[in-house]
Design a protein around this motif. Sequence first.
Motif, mmCIF file in Angstrom:
data_model
loop_
_atom_site.group_PDB
_atom_site.id
_atom_site.type_symbol
_atom_site.label_atom_id
_atom_site.label_comp_id
_atom_site.label_asym_id
_atom_site.label_seq_id
_atom_site.Cartn_x
_atom_site.Cartn_y
_atom_site.Cartn_z
ATOM 1 N N HIS A 1 -4.494 -8.195 -6.107
ATOM 2 C CA HIS A 1 -4.555 -7.140 -5.100
ATOM 3 C C HIS A 1 -3.742 -7.513 -3.857
ATOM 4 O O HIS A 1 -3.866 -8.620 -3.323
ATOM 5 C CB HIS A 1 -6.007 -6.894 -4.667
ATOM 6 C CG HIS A 1 -6.862 -6.311 -5.740
ATOM 7 N ND1 HIS A 1 -6.435 -5.303 -6.579
ATOM 8 C CD2 HIS A 1 -8.143 -6.586 -6.120
ATOM 9 C CE1 HIS A 1 -7.417 -4.985 -7.415
ATOM 10 N NE2 HIS A 1 -8.447 -5.750 -7.162
ATOM 11 N N ARG A 2 -2.926 -6.570 -3.413
ATOM 12 C CA ARG A 2 -2.242 -6.725 -2.127
ATOM 13 C C ARG A 2 -2.874 -5.801 -1.083
ATOM 14 O O ARG A 2 -2.574 -5.928 0.097
ATOM 15 C CB ARG A 2 -0.748 -6.436 -2.292
ATOM 16 C CG ARG A 2 -0.071 -7.385 -3.296
ATOM 17 C CD ARG A 2 1.434 -7.156 -3.366
ATOM 18 N NE ARG A 2 2.030 -7.872 -4.481
ATOM 19 C CZ ARG A 2 3.325 -7.807 -4.804
ATOM 20 N NH1 ARG A 2 4.158 -7.061 -4.078
ATOM 21 N NH2 ARG A 2 3.797 -8.470 -5.854
ATOM 22 N N VAL A 3 -3.712 -4.881 -1.561
ATOM 23 C CA VAL A 3 -4.586 -4.096 -0.688
ATOM 24 C C VAL A 3 -6.009 -4.564 -0.982
ATOM 25 O O VAL A 3 -6.533 -4.331 -2.068
ATOM 26 C CB VAL A 3 -4.454 -2.582 -0.960
ATOM 27 C CG1 VAL A 3 -5.501 -1.793 -0.192
ATOM 28 C CG2 VAL A 3 -3.052 -2.101 -0.617
ATOM 29 N N GLN A 4 -6.624 -5.246 -0.025
ATOM 30 C CA GLN A 4 -7.914 -5.880 -0.302
ATOM 31 C C GLN A 4 -9.053 -4.866 -0.386
ATOM 32 O O GLN A 4 -9.990 -5.044 -1.162
ATOM 33 C CB GLN A 4 -8.211 -6.945 0.762
ATOM 34 C CG GLN A 4 -7.186 -8.068 0.802
ATOM 35 C CD GLN A 4 -6.914 -8.680 -0.578
ATOM 36 O OE1 GLN A 4 -7.839 -8.976 -1.328
ATOM 37 N NE2 GLN A 4 -5.625 -8.859 -0.919
ATOM 38 N N ASP A 5 -8.998 -3.807 0.414
ATOM 39 C CA ASP A 5 -10.030 -2.776 0.359
ATOM 40 C C ASP A 5 -9.597 -1.714 -0.652
ATOM 41 O O ASP A 5 -8.983 -0.704 -0.306
ATOM 42 C CB ASP A 5 -10.231 -2.158 1.750
ATOM 43 C CG ASP A 5 -11.331 -1.108 1.767
ATOM 44 O OD1 ASP A 5 -12.031 -0.964 0.733
ATOM 45 O OD2 ASP A 5 -11.497 -0.439 2.803
ATOM 46 N N VAL A 6 -9.940 -1.947 -1.937
ATOM 47 C CA VAL A 6 -9.456 -1.052 -2.985
ATOM 48 C C VAL A 6 -10.069 0.339 -2.877
ATOM 49 O O VAL A 6 -9.537 1.306 -3.431
ATOM 50 C CB VAL A 6 -9.718 -1.646 -4.384
ATOM 51 C CG1 VAL A 6 -8.926 -2.930 -4.578
ATOM 52 C CG2 VAL A 6 -11.204 -1.872 -4.631
ATOM 53 N N ASN A 7 -11.169 0.475 -2.142
ATOM 54 C CA ASN A 7 -11.804 1.778 -1.986
ATOM 55 C C ASN A 7 -10.914 2.776 -1.236
ATOM 56 O O ASN A 7 -11.125 3.988 -1.314
ATOM 57 C CB ASN A 7 -13.151 1.628 -1.284
ATOM 58 C CG ASN A 7 -13.992 2.881 -1.365
ATOM 59 O OD1 ASN A 7 -14.306 3.511 -0.358
ATOM 60 N ND2 ASN A 7 -14.372 3.266 -2.570
ATOM 61 N N ARG A 8 -9.910 2.251 -0.506
ATOM 62 C CA ARG A 8 -8.959 3.130 0.189
ATOM 63 C C ARG A 8 -8.006 3.808 -0.793
ATOM 64 O O ARG A 8 -7.385 4.817 -0.450
ATOM 65 C CB ARG A 8 -8.154 2.329 1.211
ATOM 66 C CG ARG A 8 -8.963 1.755 2.369
ATOM 67 C CD ARG A 8 -8.077 0.882 3.248
ATOM 68 N NE ARG A 8 -6.957 1.652 3.794
ATOM 69 C CZ ARG A 8 -5.750 1.145 4.039
ATOM 70 N NH1 ARG A 8 -5.491 -0.129 3.759
ATOM 71 N NH2 ARG A 8 -4.793 1.899 4.554
ATOM 72 N N ILE A 9 -7.887 3.252 -2.011
ATOM 73 C CA ILE A 9 -6.993 3.828 -3.017
ATOM 74 C C ILE A 9 -7.639 5.104 -3.559
ATOM 75 O O ILE A 9 -8.705 5.060 -4.170
ATOM 76 C CB ILE A 9 -6.738 2.826 -4.165
ATOM 77 C CG1 ILE A 9 -6.116 1.529 -3.618
ATOM 78 C CG2 ILE A 9 -5.850 3.449 -5.229
ATOM 79 C CD1 ILE A 9 -6.071 0.397 -4.621
ATOM 80 N N ASP A 10 -7.019 6.250 -3.323
ATOM 81 C CA ASP A 10 -7.680 7.517 -3.647
ATOM 82 C C ASP A 10 -6.755 8.535 -4.312
ATOM 83 O O ASP A 10 -7.088 9.713 -4.396
ATOM 84 C CB ASP A 10 -8.295 8.128 -2.384
ATOM 85 C CG ASP A 10 -7.257 8.439 -1.310
ATOM 86 O OD1 ASP A 10 -6.066 8.106 -1.508
ATOM 87 O OD2 ASP A 10 -7.634 9.015 -0.268
ATOM 88 N N GLU A 11 -5.604 8.077 -4.806
ATOM 89 C CA GLU A 11 -4.678 9.021 -5.433
ATOM 90 C C GLU A 11 -3.912 8.343 -6.560
ATOM 91 O O GLU A 11 -3.497 7.189 -6.435
ATOM 92 C CB GLU A 11 -3.690 9.566 -4.395
ATOM 93 C CG GLU A 11 -2.783 10.668 -4.924
ATOM 94 C CD GLU A 11 -1.910 11.249 -3.823
ATOM 95 O OE1 GLU A 11 -2.248 12.332 -3.321
ATOM 96 O OE2 GLU A 11 -0.900 10.613 -3.461
#
Length: 319
Positions: A290-300
């Motif tokens: 992961h390079r985005v640690q807060d995966v919950n922000r991924i929404d699309e």
Amino acid sequence: MSVAHPKQTFLNPTVPFAGTILDGLRPGEMVLIQGSVLSDADRFQVDLSCGSSTKPRADIAFHFNPRFKRSPYIVCNSLHQERWGKEEIHYQMPFQQGAAFEIIILVQKVMFKVAVNGGHLLEYKHRLDLDKVDTIGVFGKVKLQAIGFIPAASPTLNPPSSLVTKAVQSNAIFSESGDLSLPYRGRLLRGLNTGNTLTVKGQISLYPHSFTVNLRISDTKDIALHLNPRIKAGVFVRNSFLGECWGPEENTLPIPFPFHPGEYFEIIARCEAHLFKVAVNGKHLLDYKHRVQDVNRIDELEIVGDLQLLDVKLWCPSA
């Protein structure tokens, strides 16, 4: 279903169900079964049989039998000359009473490979001649949505949308209309979570350059996971686009490049605590940290490129 050698599609069949498999089964083909387990189910079974005779009882090449009483388990077996062989018992149980499911049975020369809800479940080596299998049966406490057959690498494959594009709503967490035209964009209703599994199924164009699967953050231009098979170059690129800048590219693979013109493919990407695990056509291919640690922000989810999109799902951990 528009293919060179048509395969039967059964929509909303009544259980118990038995149907003839037109042209039988051949290596490389897949059987798809979508349905749900009844809330009071004690068991159900899927049989790939050699005919439909009851007296004498037809041989069963592959008997797939989930059982829910006491400790749940799955029995696999074959029936030959009205005698059962040795049972193969599997204690991994992906089915739940009252829950929807999708079974995919991949036919190979020496075995059947079974996946449930996007995850590999088991393998069963052939005990009877595959050429004699011409009937599928489903029995027990299940409700069926669809049964269909996908030919091996058919360039004209066009399964009915009612079979492979309809999300099983109790498991899928996409907001989608069922339209799989490109460019495709699907919304993740609750963002991405650890344990979610994305499955993308498609048919690569006959003269492709590349295609792309992006997991994005909609309120920015960021792309957390960029999967980009470049068929013409034979390279599978992975990257992230963060803060209006691409990061370091990853493109090495442990096996030969798995995407080819005109062929069916299935990508499975599982979100884990620190990385994505990516499999293609049932084989684990790579890890991407992961390079985005807060995966919950991924929404699309975005899919573009040289392919026909056949199915998209995102499965919850509890599904």
